[in-house]
Scaffold this motif. Structure first.
Motif, PDB file in Angstrom:
ATOM      1  N   PRO A   1       0.832  -1.214   0.000  1.00  0.00           N
ATOM      2  CA  PRO A   1       0.000   0.000   0.000  1.00  0.00           C
ATOM      3  C   PRO A   1       0.859   1.253   0.000  1.00  0.00           C
ATOM      4  O   PRO A   1       1.950   1.286   0.578  1.00  0.00           O
ATOM      5  N   THR A   2       0.374   2.280  -0.645  1.00  0.00           N
ATOM      6  CA  THR A   2       1.121   3.534  -0.781  1.00  0.00           C
ATOM      7  C   THR A   2       1.056   4.352   0.499  1.00  0.00           C
ATOM      8  O   THR A   2      -0.010   4.506   1.097  1.00  0.00           O
ATOM      9  N   ASP A   3       2.187   4.875   0.914  1.00  0.00           N
ATOM     10  CA  ASP A   3       2.225   5.905   1.952  1.00  0.00           C
ATOM     11  C   ASP A   3       2.230   7.239   1.214  1.00  0.00           C
ATOM     12  O   ASP A   3       3.275   7.734   0.803  1.00  0.00           O
ATOM     13  N   PHE A   4       1.044   7.806   1.028  1.00  0.00           N
ATOM     14  CA  PHE A   4       0.922   8.994   0.194  1.00  0.00           C
ATOM     15  C   PHE A   4       1.654  10.199   0.780  1.00  0.00           C
ATOM     16  O   PHE A   4       2.005  11.127   0.049  1.00  0.00           O
ATOM     17  N   ALA A   5       1.898  10.195   2.096  1.00  0.00           N
ATOM     18  CA  ALA A   5       2.606  11.315   2.716  1.00  0.00           C
ATOM     19  C   ALA A   5       4.088  11.296   2.378  1.00  0.00           C
ATOM     20  O   ALA A   5       4.755  12.337   2.441  1.00  0.00           O
ATOM     21  N   ARG A   6       4.613  10.138   1.983  1.00  0.00           N
ATOM     22  CA  ARG A   6       6.052  10.016   1.766  1.00  0.00           C
ATOM     23  C   ARG A   6       6.424   9.646   0.337  1.00  0.00           C
ATOM     24  O   ARG A   6       7.582   9.795  -0.060  1.00  0.00           O
ATOM     25  N   GLU A   7       5.476   9.108  -0.426  1.00  0.00           N
ATOM     26  CA  GLU A   7       5.797   8.626  -1.766  1.00  0.00           C
ATOM     27  C   GLU A   7       5.145   9.516  -2.821  1.00  0.00           C
ATOM     28  O   GLU A   7       4.088  10.093  -2.598  1.00  0.00           O
ATOM     29  N   GLY A   8       5.779   9.578  -3.971  1.00  0.00           N
ATOM     30  CA  GLY A   8       5.294  10.436  -5.041  1.00  0.00           C
ATOM     31  C   GLY A   8       4.280   9.762  -5.936  1.00  0.00           C
ATOM     32  O   GLY A   8       4.296   9.959  -7.149  1.00  0.00           O
ATOM     33  N   VAL A   9       3.395   8.966  -5.357  1.00  0.00           N
ATOM     34  CA  VAL A   9       2.360   8.268  -6.112  1.00  0.00           C
ATOM     35  C   VAL A   9       1.117   9.146  -6.179  1.00  0.00           C
ATOM     36  O   VAL A   9       0.680   9.708  -5.179  1.00  0.00           O
ATOM     37  N   ASP A  10       0.529   9.255  -7.368  1.00  0.00           N
ATOM     38  CA  ASP A  10      -0.672  10.076  -7.532  1.00  0.00           C
ATOM     39  C   ASP A  10      -1.925   9.367  -7.053  1.00  0.00           C
ATOM     40  O   ASP A  10      -2.744   9.951  -6.344  1.00  0.00           O
ATOM     41  N   LEU A  11      -2.102   8.140  -7.484  1.00  0.00           N
ATOM     42  CA  LEU A  11      -3.257   7.363  -7.043  1.00  0.00           C
ATOM     43  C   LEU A  11      -2.939   5.886  -7.164  1.00  0.00           C
ATOM     44  O   LEU A  11      -1.957   5.494  -7.790  1.00  0.00           O
TER      45      LEU A  11
ATOM     46  N   ARG B   1      -4.461  15.517 -14.232  1.00  0.00           N
ATOM     47  CA  ARG B   1      -4.102  14.202 -14.735  1.00  0.00           C
ATOM     48  C   ARG B   1      -4.732  13.084 -13.911  1.00  0.00           C
ATOM     49  O   ARG B   1      -5.075  12.023 -14.431  1.00  0.00           O
ATOM     50  N   VAL B   2      -4.886  13.322 -12.602  1.00  0.00           N
ATOM     51  CA  VAL B   2      -5.512  12.321 -11.738  1.00  0.00           C
ATOM     52  C   VAL B   2      -7.002  12.218 -12.052  1.00  0.00           C
ATOM     53  O   VAL B   2      -7.558  11.118 -12.159  1.00  0.00           O
ATOM     54  N   ARG B   3      -7.658  13.362 -12.197  1.00  0.00           N
ATOM     55  CA  ARG B   3      -9.083  13.348 -12.538  1.00  0.00           C
ATOM     56  C   ARG B   3      -9.300  12.671 -13.894  1.00  0.00           C
ATOM     57  O   ARG B   3     -10.257  11.912 -14.073  1.00  0.00           O
ATOM     58  N   ALA B   4      -8.402  12.948 -14.838  1.00  0.00           N
ATOM     59  CA  ALA B   4      -8.538  12.352 -16.166  1.00  0.00           C
ATOM     60  C   ALA B   4      -8.464  10.832 -16.085  1.00  0.00           C
ATOM     61  O   ALA B   4      -9.269  10.119 -16.711  1.00  0.00           O
ATOM     62  N   PHE B   5      -7.508  10.318 -15.325  1.00  0.00           N
ATOM     63  CA  PHE B   5      -7.372   8.866 -15.219  1.00  0.00           C
ATOM     64  C   PHE B   5      -8.539   8.273 -14.445  1.00  0.00           C
ATOM     65  O   PHE B   5      -9.081   7.221 -14.827  1.00  0.00           O
ATOM     66  N   ALA B   6      -8.941   8.919 -13.357  1.00  0.00           N
ATOM     67  CA  ALA B   6     -10.060   8.401 -12.560  1.00  0.00           C
ATOM     68  C   ALA B   6     -11.342   8.353 -13.389  1.00  0.00           C
ATOM     69  O   ALA B   6     -12.093   7.366 -13.331  1.00  0.00           O
ATOM     70  N   ASP B   7     -11.590   9.399 -14.162  1.00  0.00           N
ATOM     71  CA  ASP B   7     -12.790   9.414 -15.015  1.00  0.00           C
ATOM     72  C   ASP B   7     -12.731   8.294 -16.053  1.00  0.00           C
ATOM     73  O   ASP B   7     -13.731   7.614 -16.320  1.00  0.00           O
ATOM     74  N   TRP B   8     -11.566   8.110 -16.657  1.00  0.00           N
ATOM     75  CA  TRP B   8     -11.408   7.046 -17.658  1.00  0.00           C
ATOM     76  C   TRP B   8     -11.606   5.677 -17.018  1.00  0.00           C
ATOM     77  O   TRP B   8     -12.295   4.815 -17.584  1.00  0.00           O
ATOM     78  N   LEU B   9     -11.033   5.468 -15.827  1.00  0.00           N
ATOM     79  CA  LEU B   9     -11.160   4.172 -15.155  1.00  0.00           C
ATOM     80  C   LEU B   9     -12.613   3.884 -14.811  1.00  0.00           C
ATOM     81  O   LEU B   9     -13.091   2.746 -14.987  1.00  0.00           O
ATOM     82  N   ARG B  10     -13.335   4.891 -14.336  1.00  0.00           N
ATOM     83  CA  ARG B  10     -14.753   4.696 -14.022  1.00  0.00           C
ATOM     84  C   ARG B  10     -15.533   4.279 -15.273  1.00  0.00           C
ATOM     85  O   ARG B  10     -16.373   3.380 -15.215  1.00  0.00           O
ATOM     86  N   ALA B  11     -15.267   4.952 -16.386  1.00  0.00           N
ATOM     87  CA  ALA B  11     -15.978   4.639 -17.625  1.00  0.00           C
ATOM     88  C   ALA B  11     -15.644   3.229 -18.105  1.00  0.00           C
ATOM     89  O   ALA B  11     -16.539   2.478 -18.545  1.00  0.00           O
ATOM     90  N   GLU B  12     -14.373   2.853 -18.032  1.00  0.00           N
ATOM     91  CA  GLU B  12     -13.975   1.506 -18.454  1.00  0.00           C
ATOM     92  C   GLU B  12     -14.595   0.443 -17.553  1.00  0.00           C
ATOM     93  O   GLU B  12     -15.047  -0.607 -18.025  1.00  0.00           O
ATOM     94  N   ALA B  13     -14.613   0.713 -16.248  1.00  0.00           N
ATOM     95  CA  ALA B  13     -15.182  -0.249 -15.311  1.00  0.00           C
ATOM     96  C   ALA B  13     -16.680  -0.399 -15.530  1.00  0.00           C
ATOM     97  O   ALA B  13     -17.230  -1.509 -15.438  1.00  0.00           O
ATOM     98  N   LEU B  14     -17.361   0.705 -15.832  1.00  0.00           N
ATOM     99  CA  LEU B  14     -18.795   0.638 -16.103  1.00  0.00           C
ATOM    100  C   LEU B  14     -19.073  -0.175 -17.359  1.00  0.00           C
ATOM    101  O   LEU B  14     -19.979  -1.029 -17.376  1.00  0.00           O
TER     102      LEU B  14
END
Length: 308
Positions: free
Chosen positions: A129-139, A275-288
């Protein structure tokens, strides 16, 4: 003057537990690391490290000092990476479980990349799991129950867990649940749905069958495709293999266990990044789209049961 260089070197040495490893990380010699730490100890008026052969250990003062400076040093490191461009407006760092990344995400990524040529995507496939406070991961797409307070948590899709195998091993819809024990059963040891639960849902005792165990779903899926046995897997992970006929459900009228095991996760402030919103929106559409196709396929008789 604040000895920032010496503080950074001490932090690296303390984390590495070795002057040599710290030197390799920093691109300097072990002697240079030792000199910087010694200079910091002179400024502070206390010893921070003790040498134990090739390894080092923190003194009590060193441990307290590390605890106080570590969050700030790591924030400075993250800010530096940001300025250098690893977190620039054009890059997107996604962490995903290896099975999800391999079996579901990778075949669909060309569509996202074609739709967003301005985004440079980096995918880290790991179960950590990502430690978002310490790692440069977007999502992250994280495996689990979805209970991570303080983060935005969205289900990717509800999955259906079914027994599957290569059609050459057992024809679609040709077996009753109690007949599965005549075949080798493939176990995904980290799966949230185990064979015992499926047999309970089918109303038949768990057989004392031959078995092989894998700690990754994508390995279990590939083993089933290779004819190694019958796997109990998620349609999210094996849907493409069922769609093209490499896998089929050998059980007539199988009980379908439904779960959500993959979740889109990130801090709320990440969602403000384009860029995060763009990927999240795309993932939601693909999952649907995947869910709608899967529901339609699941309405078919068992002998035609595939999920795309």
């Amino acid at each position: 003057m604040l000895p920032l260089r010496a503080i950074a070197v001490f932090h690296a040495a303390a984390r590495a537990g070795s002057l040599t490893r710290a030197a390799q990380e920093l691109g300097v010699t072990p002697s240079a690391v030792s000199q910087q730490v010694s200079a910091l100890e002179v400024q502070l008026g206390t010893a921070l490290l003790t040498r134990q052969g090739r390894r080092i250990a923190l003194t009590e003062a060193g441990q307290r000092y590390l605890e106080m400076i570590a969050p700030h040093v790591e924030r400075i490191a993250e800010a530096t990476r940001y300025v250098r461009g690893s977190l620039s407006s054009g890059s997107l760092i996604l962490r995903a479980t290896p099975s999800f990344a391999t079996k579901w995400l990778l075949p669909r990524l060309p569509a996202f990349l074609d739709a967003h040529p301005e985004i440079e995507l980096r995918v880290d496939a790991t179960n950590e799991p990502t430690d978002f406070a310490r790692e440069g991961v977007d999502l992250e797409v994280r495996h689990g129950e979805g209970d991570w307070p303080g983060l935005v948590v969205e289900p990717v899709a509800e999955e259906v867990f079914l027994p599957v195998c290569a059609p050459a091993l057992a024809a679609p819809g040709s077996l009753r649940a109690e007949e599965l024990g005549a075949h080798r059963l493939i176990h995904s040891v980290k799966s949230q749905v185990k064979w015992a639960a499926w047999f309970a849902a089918a109303g038949t005792p768990m057989p004392a069958a031959r078995r092989v165990l894998f700690d990754r779903s994508h390995m279990a899926v590939d083993a089933a495709i290779a004819g190694m046995g019958i796997a109990l897997e998620s349609t999210l992970m094996m849907g493409d293999a069922m769609a093209d006929g490499r896998l089929a459900c050998p059980v007539a009228a199988p009980p379908a266990i439904r779960r959500t095991t993959q979740w889109l996760v990130c801090p709320a402030d990440r969602m403000r990044r384009h860029r995060v919103r763009a990927f999240a929106d795309w993932l939601r559409a693909e999952a649907l789209a995947w869910r709608e196709q899967s529901l339609e396929k699941l309405k078919q008789p068992a002998e035609n049961l595939v999920c795309s």
